[in-house]
Design an enzyme around this catalytic site. Structure first.
Site, PDB file in Angstrom:
ATOM      1  N   ASP B 208       0.822  -1.219   0.000  1.00  0.00           N
ATOM      2  CA  ASP B 208       0.000   0.000   0.000  1.00  0.00           C
ATOM      3  C   ASP B 208       0.850   1.262   0.000  1.00  0.00           C
ATOM      4  O   ASP B 208       1.936   1.297   0.581  1.00  0.00           O
ATOM      5  CB  ASP B 208      -0.952   0.067   1.209  1.00  0.00           C
ATOM      6  CG  ASP B 208      -2.181  -0.811   1.024  1.00  0.00           C
ATOM      7  OD1 ASP B 208      -2.759  -1.240   2.049  1.00  0.00           O
ATOM      8  OD2 ASP B 208      -2.543  -1.077  -0.131  1.00  0.00           O
ATOM      9  N   ARG B 209       0.303   2.264  -0.628  1.00  0.00           N
ATOM     10  CA  ARG B 209       0.905   3.607  -0.717  1.00  0.00           C
ATOM     11  C   ARG B 209       2.064   3.692  -1.702  1.00  0.00           C
ATOM     12  O   ARG B 209       2.082   4.538  -2.580  1.00  0.00           O
ATOM     13  CB  ARG B 209       1.351   4.145   0.647  1.00  0.00           C
ATOM     14  CG  ARG B 209       0.218   4.308   1.643  1.00  0.00           C
ATOM     15  CD  ARG B 209       0.701   5.114   2.839  1.00  0.00           C
ATOM     16  NE  ARG B 209      -0.127   4.953   4.011  1.00  0.00           N
ATOM     17  CZ  ARG B 209      -1.212   5.662   4.289  1.00  0.00           C
ATOM     18  NH1 ARG B 209      -1.621   6.580   3.473  1.00  0.00           N
ATOM     19  NH2 ARG B 209      -1.892   5.452   5.386  1.00  0.00           N
ATOM     20  N   HIS B 289       3.351  -5.382  15.035  1.00  0.00           N
ATOM     21  CA  HIS B 289       3.284  -4.245  14.129  1.00  0.00           C
ATOM     22  C   HIS B 289       2.787  -2.965  14.813  1.00  0.00           C
ATOM     23  O   HIS B 289       3.382  -1.908  14.689  1.00  0.00           O
ATOM     24  CB  HIS B 289       2.391  -4.553  12.930  1.00  0.00           C
ATOM     25  CG  HIS B 289       2.193  -3.374  12.041  1.00  0.00           C
ATOM     26  ND1 HIS B 289       3.169  -2.902  11.200  1.00  0.00           N
ATOM     27  CD2 HIS B 289       1.154  -2.515  11.898  1.00  0.00           C
ATOM     28  CE1 HIS B 289       2.741  -1.831  10.571  1.00  0.00           C
ATOM     29  NE2 HIS B 289       1.509  -1.570  10.977  1.00  0.00           N
ATOM     30  N   ARG B 420      -7.442   6.123  14.714  1.00  0.00           N
ATOM     31  CA  ARG B 420      -7.241   5.087  13.717  1.00  0.00           C
ATOM     32  C   ARG B 420      -8.526   4.318  13.442  1.00  0.00           C
ATOM     33  O   ARG B 420      -8.700   3.723  12.397  1.00  0.00           O
ATOM     34  CB  ARG B 420      -6.225   4.074  14.232  1.00  0.00           C
ATOM     35  CG  ARG B 420      -4.889   4.643  14.568  1.00  0.00           C
ATOM     36  CD  ARG B 420      -3.950   4.459  13.447  1.00  0.00           C
ATOM     37  NE  ARG B 420      -2.574   4.586  13.866  1.00  0.00           N
ATOM     38  CZ  ARG B 420      -1.558   4.538  13.045  1.00  0.00           C
ATOM     39  NH1 ARG B 420      -1.772   4.355  11.767  1.00  0.00           N
ATOM     40  NH2 ARG B 420      -0.342   4.668  13.502  1.00  0.00           N
ATOM     41  N   ASP B 626     -15.270  -7.109 -13.582  1.00  0.00           N
ATOM     42  CA  ASP B 626     -14.271  -7.459 -14.591  1.00  0.00           C
ATOM     43  C   ASP B 626     -13.237  -6.356 -14.795  1.00  0.00           C
ATOM     44  O   ASP B 626     -12.470  -6.396 -15.743  1.00  0.00           O
ATOM     45  CB  ASP B 626     -14.955  -7.800 -15.918  1.00  0.00           C
ATOM     46  CG  ASP B 626     -15.810  -6.637 -16.415  1.00  0.00           C
ATOM     47  OD1 ASP B 626     -16.509  -6.804 -17.429  1.00  0.00           O
ATOM     48  OD2 ASP B 626     -15.800  -5.555 -15.779  1.00  0.00           O
ATOM     49  N   SER B 628     -13.332  -3.447 -15.885  1.00  0.00           N
ATOM     50  CA  SER B 628     -13.304  -2.825 -17.199  1.00  0.00           C
ATOM     51  C   SER B 628     -13.300  -1.309 -17.088  1.00  0.00           C
ATOM     52  O   SER B 628     -13.116  -0.617 -18.065  1.00  0.00           O
ATOM     53  CB  SER B 628     -14.533  -3.269 -17.983  1.00  0.00           C
ATOM     54  OG  SER B 628     -15.696  -2.908 -17.249  1.00  0.00           O
ATOM     55  N   GLU B 635     -26.614   0.052 -11.830  1.00  0.00           N
ATOM     56  CA  GLU B 635     -25.759  -0.204 -10.670  1.00  0.00           C
ATOM     57  C   GLU B 635     -25.329   1.104 -10.041  1.00  0.00           C
ATOM     58  O   GLU B 635     -25.325   1.283  -8.828  1.00  0.00           O
ATOM     59  CB  GLU B 635     -24.503  -0.991 -11.093  1.00  0.00           C
ATOM     60  CG  GLU B 635     -24.785  -2.420 -11.447  1.00  0.00           C
ATOM     61  CD  GLU B 635     -23.593  -3.054 -12.152  1.00  0.00           C
ATOM     62  OE1 GLU B 635     -22.838  -2.331 -12.832  1.00  0.00           O
ATOM     63  OE2 GLU B 635     -23.439  -4.277 -12.045  1.00  0.00           O
ATOM     64  N   ASP B 664     -23.046   9.253 -19.033  1.00  0.00           N
ATOM     65  CA  ASP B 664     -23.017   8.163 -19.992  1.00  0.00           C
ATOM     66  C   ASP B 664     -22.829   8.770 -21.378  1.00  0.00           C
ATOM     67  O   ASP B 664     -23.762   8.937 -22.147  1.00  0.00           O
ATOM     68  CB  ASP B 664     -24.328   7.378 -19.895  1.00  0.00           C
ATOM     69  CG  ASP B 664     -24.382   6.279 -20.931  1.00  0.00           C
ATOM     70  OD1 ASP B 664     -23.321   5.966 -21.534  1.00  0.00           O
ATOM     71  OD2 ASP B 664     -25.460   5.736 -21.146  1.00  0.00           O
ATOM     72  N   ASN B 666     -21.493   7.872 -24.198  1.00  0.00           N
ATOM     73  CA  ASN B 666     -21.799   7.182 -25.456  1.00  0.00           C
ATOM     74  C   ASN B 666     -23.168   6.512 -25.431  1.00  0.00           C
ATOM     75  O   ASN B 666     -23.491   5.727 -26.301  1.00  0.00           O
ATOM     76  CB  ASN B 666     -20.701   6.166 -25.801  1.00  0.00           C
ATOM     77  CG  ASN B 666     -20.288   5.382 -24.576  1.00  0.00           C
ATOM     78  OD1 ASN B 666     -20.948   5.441 -23.549  1.00  0.00           O
ATOM     79  ND2 ASN B 666     -19.189   4.666 -24.678  1.00  0.00           N
ATOM     80  N   ASP B 668     -24.629   4.153 -23.991  1.00  0.00           N
ATOM     81  CA  ASP B 668     -24.789   2.713 -24.128  1.00  0.00           C
ATOM     82  C   ASP B 668     -25.184   2.075 -22.806  1.00  0.00           C
ATOM     83  O   ASP B 668     -25.105   0.858 -22.637  1.00  0.00           O
ATOM     84  CB  ASP B 668     -23.493   2.062 -24.647  1.00  0.00           C
ATOM     85  CG  ASP B 668     -22.362   2.214 -23.631  1.00  0.00           C
ATOM     86  OD1 ASP B 668     -21.309   1.591 -23.823  1.00  0.00           O
ATOM     87  OD2 ASP B 668     -22.532   2.956 -22.639  1.00  0.00           O
ATOM     88  N   GLU B 675     -13.912   8.651 -15.508  1.00  0.00           N
ATOM     89  CA  GLU B 675     -14.290   9.975 -15.980  1.00  0.00           C
ATOM     90  C   GLU B 675     -15.207  10.659 -14.989  1.00  0.00           C
ATOM     91  O   GLU B 675     -15.099  11.855 -14.740  1.00  0.00           O
ATOM     92  CB  GLU B 675     -15.019   9.862 -17.329  1.00  0.00           C
ATOM     93  CG  GLU B 675     -14.072   9.589 -18.468  1.00  0.00           C
ATOM     94  CD  GLU B 675     -14.738   9.731 -19.815  1.00  0.00           C
ATOM     95  OE1 GLU B 675     -14.051   9.524 -20.817  1.00  0.00           O
ATOM     96  OE2 GLU B 675     -15.946  10.048 -19.869  1.00  0.00           O
TER      97      GLU B 675
END
Lengths: 189, 692
Positions: B208-209, B289, B420, B626, B628, B635, B664, B666, B668, B675
């Site tokens: 991380d980071r 830790h 924390r 996925d 993408s 959703e 949206d 485009n 679709d 974006e």
């Protein structure tokens, strides 16, 4: 106009003039009780408290700083006293006291106020004028090497690493420093 | 020169005097400059630390949102996507073997990286070192195989590893690395590669980071496989699913391994949950830790099945679902903590959906919170209602959470680490008691960045060791490691990765660069809380003059942002003063503006989206199975509605719909959420001006 200085250098001996040590200031002992801490702008004190807290390194956050930090804190708040002035307002402490003796916020305030009141802090022009002393050719530049030497040997001597840090990247290819730019650099913090 | 006349002497004297005065003047100014630099450095550090910890506290919101979603899954109508099952992977007990057919993955001829052969040998680890120095990526097949082997090995290990020093070898202990490969390589260079003669303990937070978390952790695991008796890894709080989602490890894996990223991540989670949680050297030095609490008991800690406790977040690892009897009726009551813990492994108690403040409020101490990773019902110690002794499961989680998340404090006692969101603040008395109880003499921990790379506290009984140099910014801090030999006296070694060799100006460059980014981060915080801040200011400014005093200004900031910072010292960077010395509070927000102005976005919506953009990004990433970069409008809409209900923020449904449709581009039916998020990135106008 050159800033007034408390120390008066002794006149040099004719044969081999050496840079004289500054004489101890002849002013009386500093008495913090004699300083009336102004209350007209109360919020300023809280400004200082923030900064004071930043310098407080006590393990239990007691709002105390060491004598050694006092000068740094005053400078961080925008003043530029000499080391001698700092020692004076701290009551000329011994070297070993610097790391062990502590100041709390209320003790710090009159000290800071006193430093603030001191006149002739030195303007941009004063500063440039000071550097002009070392400008042999009168062309707006000083030799870096000479300045380093002066800072390390005259006045309130700086350590080599301090000098190095100050002068880093200031010299051009010929080892010269354009001192107006240098002063702007120092005063811009 | 030197003609000896008195006039010449006088001129000479005057010249020297002038030189002296000039010297003193320069020296004074220089000392002022250095002092101010030091002050800036200190408050820059403070800013970074406060924001970092506050960010970790935000974890609470995200995980409580997940719980909330689970609670409300029955509310999703049949048409809506089953977000819950999407959120929760089919939970497999990390102990069980997954179907990982790494052997079926073909490594193309063109692959020029290391080809590992198991069991590993020194040539394999050397190949890895060389490859990573050359910026190569290890092929997914070998990553999976490495993780598979590491998992097998870790299963055999106890929760607490016991080590011995010997006269001929010292043990090296390193702290947080956070994906800084350069630091790890520097340590290996200075101190030697792990081997029988050079044993190591790495104390958690490997990922991380930083940008090279994958490489760091691969190297650590490789050496673990190669020298299982001389390489020891403790788990850190960042060796965890949700932390990884938020702080960059997940993203890094998915970017480097587009095809097999999911599988790799799943194996990583298994491996992380199987990491031991503590190491003890010669029965005298305890290494964990985070820290300890007043409940920490090493014998109990040893007995826990650690993989079960630290499994996936929202379900019991034996697959049972949270019982629906945990319904909305039993709303936030103090006794609900025990009932919730008995029904599910982790969730906080159910609450009425739309009226919960996401922040931990001192005014409602009775609502327990779940901690991100381990989802321990978190009991605010402010409640005075006596609770029945919590059941076994809960105690086990507390043991592990405390050890991974706690921080030492100066005052005595043990209090919940609300900053924390997990673990405790433990005082010197707690340390003393634990050390005595177990016959120990020293506690070594990490978890907090320290300027020198290490710090002692509690009278030298606690050492913090941190190994990621330049953690906040280049020049911010050193890294360090500890070596202990037979005499058990720790020795510290410091270093700092630097891009240039001019160490002298590192402080100066750091202050300039870091101060800029610290202040930017701070301004973003102000912007993200603009409406709350404005409300606060207006309370002091009933006449709408637009001004408040500096003290009032500082008070409001402190109350709303809850960051312990020197506000008055910072004021010149954040707000303007009027001639009479009061603050024009609107000027705090002047420098900030939206990234891409979207007409549908009201400023209210913009602020909310900006404040929660990290959370939203995480949720999107989960929904986007996925990877993408696209999610469906449906959703998006659904998630947003739930999220705003959870936050108790009234966001107009139609505003969201408009927004979704406009994004949206485009048409679709899917949204490129990168974006979308870009729109809510904040731009610093002053930066723009300087560029333009």
């Amino acid at each position: 106009m050159a800033p007034k200085k408390k120390e008066e250098p002794k006149p040099a001996a004719p044969a081999a003039p050496k840079p004289p040590e500054p004489e101890r200031p002849k002013t009386p002992e500093f008495d913090p009780a004699s300083v009336t801490v102004k209350h007209q702008q109360p919020f300023l004190f809280t400004d200082f408290k923030d900064a004071f807290q930043l310098f407080d390194r006590t393990p239990t956050s007691e709002m105390k700083i060491t004598y050694a930090q006092c000068g740094d804190l005053i400078r961080a708040l925008g003043q530029n006293p000499t080391n001698a002035e700092i020692m004076h307002v701290l009551g000329k402490p011994k070297a070993e006291d610097m790391q062990t003796k502590m100041l709390d916020f209320d003790q710090f305030l009159p000290i800071h106020q006193h430093i603030c009141k001191a006149k002739d802090r030195g303007t941009f022009e004063d500063f440039v004028e000071g550097l002009r002393v070392f400008d042999k050719e009168g062309n707006g530049t000083v030799m870096g090497a000479e300045l380093r030497h002066v800072l390390a040997t005259l006045g309130e001597k700086m350590r080599e690493d301090e000098v190095e840090q100050l002068m880093q990247n200031q010299e051009d290819a010929n080892g010269c420093i354009n001192y107006e730019a240098f002063v702007k650099h120092i005063m811009a913090s | 020169m030197g003609c000896g006349t008195s006039v010449a002497t006088e001129t000479q004297g005057k010249r020297v005097e002038r030189a002296m005065k000039a010297a003193v003047l320069i020296q004074r100014w220089y000392r002022r400059y250095m002092a101010r630099l030091e002050m800036r450095r200190r408050y820059t550090w403070n800013i970074f630390q406060s924001i970092e910890y506050a960010g970790e506290q935000d974890q609470l919101q995200l995980s409580s949102f997940f719980s909330f979603m689970l609670d409300n899954f029955t509310q999703l109508n049949g048409n809506g996507p089953d977000l819950i099952s999407q959120l929760l992977d089919p939970v497999v007990d990390p102990w069980l073997d997954r179907e990982i057919c790494y052997s079926l993955i073909l490594v193309p001829e063109s692959y020029s990286g290391p080809r590992l052969s198991f069991p590993l040998s020194v040539s394999d680890t050397n190949a890895l070192l060389a490859a990573f120095k050359e910026q190569q990526t290890l092929h997914a097949r070998y990553v999976l195989q490495l993780l598979y082997e590491t998992k097998k090995l870790l299963k055999q290990m106890p929760n607490i590893i016991h080590l011995s020093t010997s006269y001929t070898k010292e043990i090296t202990i390193c702290g947080d690395l956070h994906g800084r490969l350069d630091d790890l390589l520097l340590i290996f260079y200075k101190n030697g590669l792990p081997s029988a003669e050079t044993p190591y303990v790495f104390n958690g937070d490997f990922v991380d980071r930083g940008k090279k978390s994958v490489e760091v952790v691969i190297l650590l695991f490789a050496y673990l496989l190669l020298y299982p008796d001389n390489m020891h890894l403790n788990r850190g709080n960042h060796e965890d699913y949700i932390m990884n989602l938020r702080y960059g490890f997940t993203k890094e894996v998915m970017q480097k391994y587009k095809t097999h990223g999911q599988e790799i991540l799943q194996l990583f989670q298994d491996v992380f949950s199987l990491l031991p949680v503590a190491t003890v050297i010669d029965g005298k030095i305890l290494i964990v830790h985070g820290g300890i609490s007043d409940q920490t008991n090493l014998d109990f800690l040893s007995s826990i099945e650690r993989h079960k406790v630290s499994g996936n977040k929202l379900r019991l690892t034996d697959g049972s679902r949270p019982s629906s009897s945990r319904s909305h009726n039993s709303v936030a009551s103090t006794s609900s903590s025990s009932s919730s813990s008995s029904s599910s492994s982790s969730l906080c108690s159910p609450r009425t959906p739309s009226c919960i403040s996401p922040r931990p409020c001192p005014s409602s101490p009775s609502i327990p919170y779940s901690i991100n990773v381990l989802q321990v019902p978190f009991l605010d110690s402010l409640t005075s209602v006596p609770l029945p002794s919590p059941p076994q499961n809960e105690q086990e989680w507390k043991q592990i959470v405390d050890v991974l998340w706690s921080d030492p404090k100066i005052q005595e006692g043990c209090s919940p680490n609300t900053f924390r969101g997990g673990g405790c603040y433990f005082g010197p008395d707690v340390t003393q008691r634990l050390l005595l109880q177990h016959g120990l003499q020293l506690l070594i921990r990490s978890h907090e960045c320290k300027q020198e790379g290490y710090e002692l506290c509690h009278g030298g009984q606690v050492i913090t060791i941190f190994s990621a140099s330049n953690y906040y910014e280049e020049g911010s801090n050193r890294g360090a490691y500890i070596k202990v030999g037979r005499e058990l006296v720790p020795r510290f070694y410091q270093y700092q990765v630097s891009r240039t060799t001019r160490k002298l100006t590192l402080t100066q460059r750091y202050v300039r660069a870091a101060e800029g980014s610290a202040l930017r981060a701070l301004k973003e915080k102000l912007f993200a809380h603009r409406s709350e801040l404005m409300c606060g200011f207006q309370e002091y400014d009933q006449n709408y003059t637009g001004r408040v005093s500096v003290s009032e200004w500082a008070l409001v900031l402190e109350a709303v942002l809850r960051l312990d910072l020197p506000w008055r010292t910072l004021r010149p960077h954040l707000a303007r003063l009027t001639p009479d010395g009061s603050v024009e509070y609107q000027s705090c927000f002047e420098d900030m503006g939206p990234g891409i102005p979207l007409p549908q976005v009201t400023s209210n919506l913009a602020e909310t989206l900006f404040r929660y953009r990290t959370d939203i990004e995480i949720i999107f990433n989960i929904i986007d199975k996925d990877h993408s970069g696209l999610i469906s409008i449906e959703e998006f809409r659904h998630t947003w509605r739930l999220f705003s209900a959870h936050l108790g923020v009234a966001i107009d449904d139609s505003a969201i719909d408009d927004l979704a449709r406009s994004i949206d581009f485009n048409k679709d039916g899917s949204i490129d959420f990168t974006e979308f998020l870009e729109a809510f990135r904040v731009v610093h106008k002053l930066d723009r001006q300087q560029e333009g």
